[in-house]
Write an enzyme that holds these catalytic residues in place. Sequence first.
Site, PDB file in Angstrom:
ATOM      1  N   HIS A  47      13.460  -9.335  80.042  1.00 19.23           N
ATOM      2  CA  HIS A  47      13.122  -9.512  78.621  1.00 19.23           C
ATOM      3  C   HIS A  47      13.584 -11.092  78.612  1.00 19.23           C
ATOM      4  CE1 HIS A  47      12.106  -5.239  76.837  1.00 19.23           C
ATOM      5  NE2 HIS A  47      11.420  -5.608  77.886  1.00 19.23           N
ATOM      6  N   GLU A  49      15.237 -12.312  76.135  1.00 19.39           N
ATOM      7  CA  GLU A  49      16.674 -12.344  75.753  1.00 19.39           C
ATOM      8  C   GLU A  49      17.626 -12.010  76.593  1.00 19.39           C
ATOM      9  OE1 GLU A  49      13.952 -10.531  74.470  1.00 19.39           O
ATOM     10  OE2 GLU A  49      14.724  -9.769  72.554  1.00 19.39           O
ATOM     11  N   CYS A  77      14.465  -5.669  71.317  1.00 17.80           N
ATOM     12  CA  CYS A  77      14.438  -4.061  71.571  1.00 17.80           C
ATOM     13  C   CYS A  77      16.029  -3.465  71.528  1.00 17.80           C
ATOM     14  CB  CYS A  77      13.637  -3.782  72.875  1.00 17.80           C
ATOM     15  SG  CYS A  77      14.527  -4.201  74.589  1.00 17.80           S
ATOM     16  N   CYS A  80      18.060  -5.284  74.704  1.00 14.43           N
ATOM     17  CA  CYS A  80      18.290  -6.494  74.312  1.00 14.43           C
ATOM     18  C   CYS A  80      19.420  -6.578  73.378  1.00 14.43           C
ATOM     19  CB  CYS A  80      17.277  -7.623  73.913  1.00 14.43           C
ATOM     20  SG  CYS A  80      16.196  -7.620  75.139  1.00 14.43           S
TER      21      CYS A  80
HETATM   22 ZN   LIG Z   1      14.257  -6.421  75.116  1.00 13.34          ZN
END
Ligand SMILES: [Zn+2]
Length: 148
Positions: A47, A49, A77, A80
């Site tokens: 992801h 992040e 999410c 993260c």
């Molecule tokens: Zn994430």
Amino acid sequence: MARALEEAERAAESGEVPVGAVLVAADGTCLASCHNAPIAQHDPTAHAEIRALRAAGERLGNYRLPGTTLYVTLEPCSMCAGAMIHARVGRLVFGATDPRTGAAGGALDLIEHPSHNHHIEVLRGVRGEEAGERLRRFFRARRGVSSP
Ligand SMILES: [Zn+2]
């Protein structure tokens, strides 16, 4: 956030869900600028992040990133959000809210969960309309549907 939105655009160009993240140090130095890339990297953790935290950690030679601000186009999410807590990120600024998997109050709240001893300051909805519209456009195109 403008730079994070550019990163999101880059993700969309390579067929990834358009999410971009930029990590900035307390003194304003940009430490990392990344987009979502789980498909290209065959990595469910890629992801935007996580990639930004990883890049900044390598750059600074430290997994702790106190005083940093993470700008991300979509609410993080749970994975993260967890990584941000481990990294001791100081501030989270995000765009669109994610009522499905957002872990900063959208679906659940890990960021401000009372059990953590690290507190991350949160600013929501920064250029959120734009970030949300970019995501909707991406999913519409992927479904091959022209109306919302
Ligand atoms: Zn994430």
